[in-house]
Design a protein around this motif. Structure first.
Motif, PDB file in Angstrom:
ATOM      1  N   GLN A 140       0.828  -1.213   0.000  1.00  0.00           N
ATOM      2  CA  GLN A 140       0.000   0.000   0.000  1.00  0.00           C
ATOM      3  C   GLN A 140       0.864   1.265   0.000  1.00  0.00           C
ATOM      4  N   ASP A 141       2.145   1.099   0.255  1.00  0.00           N
ATOM      5  CA  ASP A 141       3.076   2.225   0.254  1.00  0.00           C
ATOM      6  C   ASP A 141       3.455   2.534  -1.194  1.00  0.00           C
ATOM      7  N   ARG A 142       3.113   3.708  -1.667  1.00  0.00           N
ATOM      8  CA  ARG A 142       3.339   4.067  -3.063  1.00  0.00           C
ATOM      9  C   ARG A 142       4.810   4.038  -3.454  1.00  0.00           C
ATOM     10  N   THR A 143       5.685   4.224  -2.489  1.00  0.00           N
ATOM     11  CA  THR A 143       7.116   4.237  -2.811  1.00  0.00           C
ATOM     12  C   THR A 143       7.630   2.850  -3.196  1.00  0.00           C
ATOM     13  N   ASN A 144       6.847   1.812  -2.922  1.00  0.00           N
ATOM     14  CA  ASN A 144       7.252   0.459  -3.308  1.00  0.00           C
ATOM     15  C   ASN A 144       6.830   0.101  -4.731  1.00  0.00           C
ATOM     16  N   TRP A 145       6.146   1.039  -5.406  1.00  0.00           N
ATOM     17  CA  TRP A 145       5.705   0.816  -6.776  1.00  0.00           C
ATOM     18  C   TRP A 145       6.588   1.586  -7.748  1.00  0.00           C
ATOM     19  N   GLN A 146       6.703   1.073  -8.962  1.00  0.00           N
ATOM     20  CA  GLN A 146       7.478   1.728 -10.003  1.00  0.00           C
ATOM     21  C   GLN A 146       6.789   1.547 -11.352  1.00  0.00           C
ATOM     22  N   ARG A 147       7.068   2.467 -12.242  1.00  0.00           N
ATOM     23  CA  ARG A 147       6.509   2.384 -13.588  1.00  0.00           C
ATOM     24  C   ARG A 147       7.462   1.590 -14.470  1.00  0.00           C
ATOM     25  N   GLN A 148       6.951   0.528 -15.090  1.00  0.00           N
ATOM     26  CA  GLN A 148       7.725  -0.280 -16.016  1.00  0.00           C
ATOM     27  C   GLN A 148       6.945  -0.379 -17.324  1.00  0.00           C
ATOM     28  N   GLY A 149       7.397   0.348 -18.333  1.00  0.00           N
ATOM     29  CA  GLY A 149       6.659   0.389 -19.589  1.00  0.00           C
ATOM     30  C   GLY A 149       5.313   1.042 -19.398  1.00  0.00           C
ATOM     31  N   ASN A 150       4.245   0.317 -19.734  1.00  0.00           N
ATOM     32  CA  ASN A 150       2.903   0.872 -19.610  1.00  0.00           C
ATOM     33  C   ASN A 150       2.146   0.316 -18.410  1.00  0.00           C
ATOM     34  N   ARG A 151       2.860  -0.231 -17.438  1.00  0.00           N
ATOM     35  CA  ARG A 151       2.172  -0.784 -16.267  1.00  0.00           C
ATOM     36  C   ARG A 151       2.903  -0.408 -14.981  1.00  0.00           C
ATOM     37  N   ASP A 152       2.148  -0.388 -13.884  1.00  0.00           N
ATOM     38  CA  ASP A 152       2.711  -0.143 -12.556  1.00  0.00           C
ATOM     39  C   ASP A 152       3.053  -1.480 -11.918  1.00  0.00           C
ATOM     40  N   VAL A 153       4.242  -1.550 -11.317  1.00  0.00           N
ATOM     41  CA  VAL A 153       4.741  -2.803 -10.764  1.00  0.00           C
ATOM     42  C   VAL A 153       5.240  -2.574  -9.338  1.00  0.00           C
ATOM     43  N   CYS A 154       4.878  -3.503  -8.454  1.00  0.00           N
ATOM     44  CA  CYS A 154       5.428  -3.526  -7.095  1.00  0.00           C
ATOM     45  C   CYS A 154       6.256  -4.802  -6.964  1.00  0.00           C
ATOM     46  N   PRO A 155       7.577  -4.736  -7.145  1.00  0.00           N
ATOM     47  CA  PRO A 155       8.408  -5.938  -7.021  1.00  0.00           C
ATOM     48  C   PRO A 155       8.380  -6.468  -5.585  1.00  0.00           C
ATOM     49  N   LEU A 156       8.254  -7.789  -5.447  1.00  0.00           N
ATOM     50  CA  LEU A 156       8.173  -8.400  -4.127  1.00  0.00           C
ATOM     51  C   LEU A 156       9.332  -9.347  -3.834  1.00  0.00           C
ATOM     52  N   PHE A 157       9.727 -10.124  -4.832  1.00  0.00           N
ATOM     53  CA  PHE A 157      10.816 -11.080  -4.614  1.00  0.00           C
ATOM     54  C   PHE A 157      11.339 -11.547  -5.963  1.00  0.00           C
ATOM     55  N   SER A 158      12.652 -11.792  -6.020  1.00  0.00           N
ATOM     56  CA  SER A 158      13.244 -12.311  -7.244  1.00  0.00           C
ATOM     57  C   SER A 158      14.515 -13.076  -6.915  1.00  0.00           C
ATOM     58  N   ASN A 159      14.669 -14.242  -7.540  1.00  0.00           N
ATOM     59  CA  ASN A 159      15.931 -14.976  -7.471  1.00  0.00           C
ATOM     60  C   ASN A 159      16.134 -15.673  -8.809  1.00  0.00           C
ATOM     61  N   GLY A 160      17.016 -16.642  -8.876  1.00  0.00           N
ATOM     62  CA  GLY A 160      17.282 -17.297 -10.142  1.00  0.00           C
ATOM     63  C   GLY A 160      16.171 -18.200 -10.615  1.00  0.00           C
ATOM     64  N   THR A 161      15.191 -18.460  -9.737  1.00  0.00           N
ATOM     65  CA  THR A 161      14.111 -19.383 -10.063  1.00  0.00           C
ATOM     66  C   THR A 161      12.794 -18.690 -10.313  1.00  0.00           C
ATOM     67  N   GLU A 162      12.441 -17.712  -9.495  1.00  0.00           N
ATOM     68  CA  GLU A 162      11.110 -17.107  -9.576  1.00  0.00           C
ATOM     69  C   GLU A 162      11.172 -15.603  -9.410  1.00  0.00           C
ATOM     70  N   GLN A 163      10.130 -14.952  -9.922  1.00  0.00           N
ATOM     71  CA  GLN A 163       9.931 -13.516  -9.744  1.00  0.00           C
ATOM     72  C   GLN A 163       8.496 -13.307  -9.286  1.00  0.00           C
ATOM     73  N   VAL A 164       8.325 -12.501  -8.233  1.00  0.00           N
ATOM     74  CA  VAL A 164       7.001 -12.241  -7.664  1.00  0.00           C
ATOM     75  C   VAL A 164       6.766 -10.740  -7.632  1.00  0.00           C
ATOM     76  N   SER A 165       5.577 -10.317  -8.027  1.00  0.00           N
ATOM     77  CA  SER A 165       5.261  -8.886  -8.042  1.00  0.00           C
ATOM     78  C   SER A 165       3.757  -8.686  -8.006  1.00  0.00           C
ATOM     79  N   LEU A 166       3.357  -7.453  -7.723  1.00  0.00           N
ATOM     80  CA  LEU A 166       1.989  -7.016  -7.985  1.00  0.00           C
ATOM     81  C   LEU A 166       2.022  -6.152  -9.232  1.00  0.00           C
ATOM     82  N   LEU A 167       0.989  -6.279 -10.075  1.00  0.00           N
ATOM     83  CA  LEU A 167       0.901  -5.513 -11.312  1.00  0.00           C
ATOM     84  C   LEU A 167      -0.442  -4.807 -11.403  1.00  0.00           C
ATOM     85  N   ARG A 168      -0.424  -3.614 -11.979  1.00  0.00           N
ATOM     86  CA  ARG A 168      -1.659  -2.941 -12.389  1.00  0.00           C
ATOM     87  C   ARG A 168      -1.623  -2.824 -13.902  1.00  0.00           C
ATOM     88  N   ILE A 169      -2.604  -3.415 -14.580  1.00  0.00           N
ATOM     89  CA  ILE A 169      -2.626  -3.369 -16.033  1.00  0.00           C
ATOM     90  C   ILE A 169      -3.924  -2.717 -16.505  1.00  0.00           C
TER      91      ILE A 169
END
Length: 227
Positions: free
Chosen positions: A124-153
């Motif tokens: 819910q903290d806006r500072t955790n969101w970023q603009r990537q292309g034409n969508r808003d993304v909140c990155p949550l976790f990433s490693n060599g196996t998986e990537q987790v995020s919230l997206l607004r499309i």
């Protein structure tokens, strides 16, 4: 117990088809989205805590991932209102409870053994969101196996524009998604196998979703048994 346990196949569930079943703990119910095993299982679930309900302190040998969907979820005297994302690494433990009641999205025993950090992110903290292309993304976790995020499309936007390599799993948090002629509203869940082409797109008012990608490449074709 095996529910949507063939990870080489597409699986999905709309909110209209949710079946809430009682857990072993009074006041705690769940919708089993996928599961391999009994109480000690590789599992993905929606879990609903009634007010003043709890689980006794317990360990998570394979880790636990949580997204708080409504109410306030608490663990060991720390409180997480709706929107908080948590990762408790393998071999961590806690006493979860809710004073006011809560609904959470939970994934159990799905982490690699080398994951060791606790994660707690307020989406819910806006500072955790970023603009990537034409969508808003909140990155949550990433490693060599998986990537987790919230997206607004945006309305009508395709979620995927290429082959879904490594599989994908999504939960609708707001708005609507359209996939294979079916409408998925809030709490609708879809799991796509690895190397899939999908025409999943946002409905007329757009959509906010939880999205995990890449994680199914390690389980397709394997026999998982955590009983």
């Amino acid at each position: 117990m095996r529910i949507n346990a063939d990870f080489s196949c597409r699986a999905a569930l709309t909110p209209a088809n949710h079946q809430w079943v009682q857990s072993p703990q009074s006041g705690v119910e769940r919708v089993m989205l996928d599961r391999v095993g009994e109480e000690k299982a590789r599992a993905t679930s929606l879990v609903r805590y009634a007010p003043n309900s709890y689980f006794p302190h317990h360990m998570h040998p394979g880790g636990e991932e949580i997204l708080v969907l409504s109410g306030t979820f608490s663990a060991d005297d720390t409180h997480y209102p709706a929107g908080w994302y948590l990762r408790n690494p393998p071999n961590s433990g806690h006493k979860p409870y809710s004073d006011e009641g809560a609904v959470i999205f939970v994934k159990l025993r799905q982490m690699t053994s080398d994951e060791s950090n606790h994660v707690a992110i307020d989406t819910q903290d806006r500072t955790n969101w970023q603009r990537q292309g034409n969508r808003d993304v909140c990155p949550l976790f990433s490693n060599g196996t998986e990537q987790v995020s919230l997206l607004r499309i945006d309305a009508g936007e395709l979620l995927f524009t290429d082959l879904v390599s490594g599989g994908a799993e999504l939960l609708v948090l707001a708005g609507e998604l359209l996939d294979e002629g079916q409408v998925y509203q809030r709490d609708g869940w879809i799991r796509l196998p690895t190397d899939t082409y999908a025409q999943t797109k946002a409905g007329p008012k757009g959509a906010t979703i939880y999205l995990k990608v890449g994680h199914l490449s390690q389980v397709v074709g394997s026999e998982i048994d955590n009983t």
